[in-house]
Design a protein around this motif. Structure first.
Motif, PDB file in Angstrom:
ATOM      1  N   ASN A  92      50.040 -20.416 -37.961  1.00  0.00           N
ATOM      2  CA  ASN A  92      48.422 -20.270 -37.262  1.00  0.00           C
ATOM      3  C   ASN A  92      48.412 -21.525 -36.206  1.00  0.00           C
ATOM      4  O   ASN A  92      47.772 -21.178 -35.304  1.00  0.00           O
ATOM      5  CB  ASN A  92      47.673 -20.703 -38.510  1.00  0.00           C
ATOM      6  CG  ASN A  92      47.391 -19.365 -39.387  1.00  0.00           C
ATOM      7  OD1 ASN A  92      47.661 -18.341 -39.185  1.00  0.00           O
ATOM      8  ND2 ASN A  92      46.777 -19.554 -40.506  1.00  0.00           N
ATOM      9  N   ASN A  95      49.876 -21.346 -32.982  1.00  0.00           N
ATOM     10  CA  ASN A  95      49.473 -20.339 -32.276  1.00  0.00           C
ATOM     11  C   ASN A  95      48.100 -20.469 -31.988  1.00  0.00           C
ATOM     12  O   ASN A  95      47.398 -19.988 -30.668  1.00  0.00           O
ATOM     13  CB  ASN A  95      49.368 -18.928 -33.122  1.00  0.00           C
ATOM     14  CG  ASN A  95      50.653 -18.191 -33.013  1.00  0.00           C
ATOM     15  OD1 ASN A  95      50.926 -17.434 -32.002  1.00  0.00           O
ATOM     16  ND2 ASN A  95      51.554 -18.338 -33.827  1.00  0.00           N
ATOM     17  N   MET A 152      48.463 -18.848 -28.735  1.00  0.00           N
ATOM     18  CA  MET A 152      48.671 -17.300 -28.706  1.00  0.00           C
ATOM     19  C   MET A 152      47.879 -16.473 -27.576  1.00  0.00           C
ATOM     20  O   MET A 152      48.352 -15.445 -26.973  1.00  0.00           O
ATOM     21  CB  MET A 152      48.150 -16.710 -29.956  1.00  0.00           C
ATOM     22  CG  MET A 152      48.433 -15.073 -30.094  1.00  0.00           C
ATOM     23  SD  MET A 152      47.632 -14.558 -31.826  1.00  0.00           S
ATOM     24  CE  MET A 152      45.909 -14.751 -31.266  1.00  0.00           C
ATOM     25  N   ILE A 156      49.544 -13.936 -24.697  1.00  0.00           N
ATOM     26  CA  ILE A 156      49.348 -12.542 -24.582  1.00  0.00           C
ATOM     27  C   ILE A 156      48.919 -12.347 -23.149  1.00  0.00           C
ATOM     28  O   ILE A 156      49.346 -11.570 -22.648  1.00  0.00           O
ATOM     29  CB  ILE A 156      48.152 -12.045 -25.506  1.00  0.00           C
ATOM     30  CG1 ILE A 156      48.724 -12.199 -26.909  1.00  0.00           C
ATOM     31  CG2 ILE A 156      47.864 -10.800 -25.288  1.00  0.00           C
ATOM     32  CD1 ILE A 156      47.902 -11.872 -28.157  1.00  0.00           C
ATOM     33  N   TYR A 163      52.335  -5.117 -23.058  1.00  0.00           N
ATOM     34  CA  TYR A 163      51.408  -4.446 -24.063  1.00  0.00           C
ATOM     35  C   TYR A 163      50.960  -3.019 -23.447  1.00  0.00           C
ATOM     36  O   TYR A 163      50.068  -2.700 -22.658  1.00  0.00           O
ATOM     37  CB  TYR A 163      50.248  -5.482 -24.379  1.00  0.00           C
ATOM     38  CG  TYR A 163      50.645  -6.566 -25.125  1.00  0.00           C
ATOM     39  CD1 TYR A 163      50.691  -6.620 -26.448  1.00  0.00           C
ATOM     40  CD2 TYR A 163      50.656  -7.515 -24.538  1.00  0.00           C
ATOM     41  CE1 TYR A 163      51.261  -7.753 -26.879  1.00  0.00           C
ATOM     42  CE2 TYR A 163      50.943  -9.009 -24.833  1.00  0.00           C
ATOM     43  CZ  TYR A 163      51.323  -8.950 -26.277  1.00  0.00           C
ATOM     44  OH  TYR A 163      51.799 -10.048 -26.861  1.00  0.00           O
TER      45      TYR A 163
ATOM     46  N   GLU B 142      47.887 -14.927 -35.958  1.00  0.00           N
ATOM     47  CA  GLU B 142      48.693 -14.105 -35.503  1.00  0.00           C
ATOM     48  C   GLU B 142      48.391 -12.489 -35.494  1.00  0.00           C
ATOM     49  O   GLU B 142      49.001 -11.673 -34.745  1.00  0.00           O
ATOM     50  CB  GLU B 142      50.323 -14.231 -35.743  1.00  0.00           C
ATOM     51  CG  GLU B 142      50.585 -15.537 -35.537  1.00  0.00           C
ATOM     52  CD  GLU B 142      52.044 -15.872 -36.297  1.00  0.00           C
ATOM     53  OE1 GLU B 142      52.853 -15.585 -35.670  1.00  0.00           O
ATOM     54  OE2 GLU B 142      51.636 -16.498 -37.373  1.00  0.00           O
ATOM     55  N   THR B 144      46.284 -10.994 -34.498  1.00  0.00           N
ATOM     56  CA  THR B 144      45.773 -10.375 -33.493  1.00  0.00           C
ATOM     57  C   THR B 144      46.857  -9.751 -32.553  1.00  0.00           C
ATOM     58  O   THR B 144      46.805  -8.815 -31.858  1.00  0.00           O
ATOM     59  CB  THR B 144      45.067 -11.460 -32.497  1.00  0.00           C
ATOM     60  OG1 THR B 144      43.904 -12.044 -33.316  1.00  0.00           O
ATOM     61  CG2 THR B 144      44.418 -11.047 -31.173  1.00  0.00           C
ATOM     62  N   GLU B 145      47.844 -10.621 -32.456  1.00  0.00           N
ATOM     63  CA  GLU B 145      49.011  -9.972 -31.729  1.00  0.00           C
ATOM     64  C   GLU B 145      49.738  -8.945 -32.207  1.00  0.00           C
ATOM     65  O   GLU B 145      50.222  -7.976 -31.472  1.00  0.00           O
ATOM     66  CB  GLU B 145      50.037 -11.333 -31.479  1.00  0.00           C
ATOM     67  CG  GLU B 145      50.796 -11.245 -30.126  1.00  0.00           C
ATOM     68  CD  GLU B 145      52.274 -10.301 -30.216  1.00  0.00           C
ATOM     69  OE1 GLU B 145      52.523  -9.782 -29.074  1.00  0.00           O
ATOM     70  OE2 GLU B 145      52.556  -9.955 -31.290  1.00  0.00           O
ATOM     71  N   MET B 147      48.264  -6.635 -34.124  1.00  0.00           N
ATOM     72  CA  MET B 147      47.581  -5.547 -33.893  1.00  0.00           C
ATOM     73  C   MET B 147      47.964  -4.879 -32.324  1.00  0.00           C
ATOM     74  O   MET B 147      47.783  -3.619 -32.196  1.00  0.00           O
ATOM     75  CB  MET B 147      45.911  -5.873 -33.673  1.00  0.00           C
ATOM     76  CG  MET B 147      45.427  -5.831 -35.133  1.00  0.00           C
ATOM     77  SD  MET B 147      43.598  -5.683 -35.199  1.00  0.00           S
ATOM     78  CE  MET B 147      43.197  -7.578 -34.901  1.00  0.00           C
TER      79      MET B 147
END
Lengths: 169, 418
Positions: A92, A95, A152, A156, A163, B142, B144-145, B147
């Motif tokens: 956690n 991230n 994180m 992303i 994605y 994590e 979130t990622e 998903m």
């Protein structure tokens, strides 16, 4: 990222996430901020300063999976260095963008109030008083990659095209 | 190539590898993602922007009623409204709303996981689904990622094997055995490890009782805790699993970091004393401690077997006048079964409070808060500082021992009531 200096707050073994972020406080951060780690050190929430470090014993962040590292980050803590970390807290917190170094032996080398220098990329911790340098265990490559993107969300956004679930610009 | 543990074989298959070794980082496809309170993950989606949907709406399961059977204030009500809206917006097909129960029981009962599957979940007790041979591991932020990608990374763990043989004495339950194992391994004895359970004792247990072992693995620091699927699991899954599956079994020459062999036949009732779930003592050492609240429920005590055990003690008896006894079934299916067996009447006649299914007062987010100076005994998994308010103490024990304390007003050996 260059090494940073700061003051160490020390804690013992098995510090649990409920003691960092109290139960039922996830929707009420104001009151949670005042109670961070109060069970183990009543001074911490009031006196911790931006740039300080947490130095702790075994199994730091044990128990609930709540994102307790976020409240430490908001308190200004720059890294957690511990003998070992709970797996969920460790994942956690990296991230979230706050590094956790597992550094066996650290609690014997750093006392509360000591100034330390921490190099996240190199995984080293130096006690400025004694000059002693300790080497943390290797951080999984994927977490260092995430950390370099600020956590994180940045990671992303930086890999958006990978994605199918995201609209592309 | 040396033999592989159950954990290694599931991770290898899900990451498209022939074999994996402890320490290696692998990226695996996820079969199920469990979340109890995803509101801040949906806020992540807003920050990322342009989120069309989750990777597979059928594989994301939200248990909004996990922590509460109804919101106890407007902050919680608003959070649940936000979750409901997010589930619709992002195409999440499985939302278990208020009063449906504890997510971990629901994941298994409703067939969202199966032997050989990989599940991750935002609750630390996600290790629960290991009871059917699923590799289930907690990760919170994590998710979130996960998903968005449908994938998760793992550091392949070394595996601890716990072999349990024998038959327990009357009045000693699976919780006592699991508590004993937790005491031996300790709060970080399985840190970054997998724990696999085997032996004739495990195979004689129901699926919900096996879950006590897989679930409590997280209290040892474990990444996952599981047992191989057997005929009982395969028959159970026939009616429930949401997809066809191929179970995974360990190699006979698998390598373990540690092997523990335990004979359960001489074991006495156990208890966890505050402030650690792993602080295991013999119940005999704390007899006489007065309690103000006794709680039968939670993800390690809300199963039908737990209800039967507690009811066996409560039948024809009354809850002590100084004690509040709270009974909370894990799911509606468990509640229905309690009704058909007459257990609800037994608890009601004894003066216990029965609530709709949810996590109960394991942490104080719905009802059942303790006052300062109060002591609770319960079948739930945790007694750590910060879970029950200031100046409180929680003992963890079997349904027999918890019910016995409700009758006596103090911790006492339940076998005198059997």
């Amino acid at each position: 990222m260059a090494a940073t200096h700061g003051i160490a707050w020390t804690f013992g073994d098995h510090i649990n996430t409920e003691a960092i972020l109290g139960s039922g406080k996830e929707e009420n951060w104001g009151s949670a901020m005042d109670g961070v780690l109060a069970y183990y050190d009543p001074e911490f929430a009031r006196k911790v300063k931006t740039g300080d470090f947490i130095v702790a014993g075994r199994n730091f962040g044990t128990s609930s999976g709540r994102p307790a590292g976020e409240i430490l980050r908001q308190k200004g803590v720059k890294a957690v260095i511990c003998e070992s970390s709970s797996m969920i807290f460790y994942r956690n917190t990296w991230n979230i963008g706050l590094p956790v170094l597992q550094c066996p032996g650290i609690l014997g080398k750093v006392k509360k109030g000591d100034e330390i220098e921490v190099d996240i990329e190199a995984g080293t911790v130096k006690n400025m008083k004694t000059g002693e340098v300790m080497q943390a265990e290797e951080t999984p490559w994927i977490l260092l990659e995430i950390y370099r993107q600020g956590g994180m969300l940045g990671w992303i956004k930086g890999r958006r095209t990978e994605y199918k679930t995201l609209e592309q610009a | 190539m040396s033999g592989q543990t159950l954990t290694e074989k599931i991770l290898a298959r899900a990451s498209g590898k022939k074999e994996v070794s402890p320490g290696e980082i692998v990226i695996a496809g996820v079969d199920a993602l469990f979340m109890h309170s995803p509101s801040y993950k949906f806020r992540h989606f807003e920050k990322i922007g342009g989120v069309k949907s989750v990777w597979d709406g059928d594989k994301v399961i939200v248990a909004a009623g996990h922590h509460m059977f109804l919101p106890s204030n407007q902050d919680y009500a608003d959070a649940v409204t936000f979750v409901r809206k997010g589930c619709k917006q992002y195409g999440i097909k499985h939302l278990y709303d208020m009063g449906t129960g504890i997510g971990h029981y629901l994941m298994v009962e409703k067939g969202h996981v199966w032997p050989g599957a990989i599940a991750v979940g935002s609750d630390s007790h996600t290790t629960a689904y290991g009871c059917i041979g699923c590799l289930a591991s907690p990760m919170n932020f994590e998710t979130t990622e996960v998903m968005l990608s449908g994938k998760a990374w793992f550091k392949v763990p070394p595996t601890i094997m716990v072999k349990l043989e024998g038959i327990t004495k009357r009045g000693v339950s699976a919780r006592d055995v699991a508590q004993h194992v937790l005491g031996i391994i300790g709060p970080d004895g399985a840190l970054w490890h997998a724990v696999e359970y085997a032996g004739s004792y495990i195979n004689r247990l129901s699926i919900q009782q096996r879950m006590i072992f897989s679930l409590l693995t997280t209290e040892m620091g474990g990444m996952c805790g599981m047992m191989e699927s057997d005929d009982l699991v395969l028959r159970f899954m026939e009616r429930r699993s949401r997809q066809a599956f191929e179970p995974v079994y360990r190699d006979s020459d698998a390598q373990y970091a540690r092997i523990l062999e335990i004979d359960v036949s001489a074991l006495e009732p156990q208890v966890a004393i505050p402030p650690q779930p792993s602080d295991t003592k013999l119940l005999a050492e704390v007899e006489g401690v007065q309690v103000q609240q006794a709680y039968v429920g939670g993800c390690t005590g809300g199963g039908i077997d737990d209800m039967r055990m507690a009811a066996e003690i409560m039948r024809g008896r009354k809850v002590d006048g100084e004690v509040r006894m709270i009974v909370v079934p894990g799911t509606r299916e468990i509640f229905d079964q309690m009704q058909s067996e007459g257990l609800v009447d037994i608890f009601a006649n004894a003066g216990a409070l029965i609530t709709p299914p949810y996590c109960g007062p394991c942490q104080m987010v719905c009802v059942g808060h303790l006052g300062g100076g109060e002591v609770m005994i319960g079948t739930h998994p945790r007694n750590l500082p910060g879970r029950a308010g200031k100046d409180t103490a929680i003992y963890l024990a079997s349904p027999y021992s918890t019910a016995a304390a409700a009758v006596a007003g103090e911790i006492t050996d339940p076998r005198k009531y059997l």
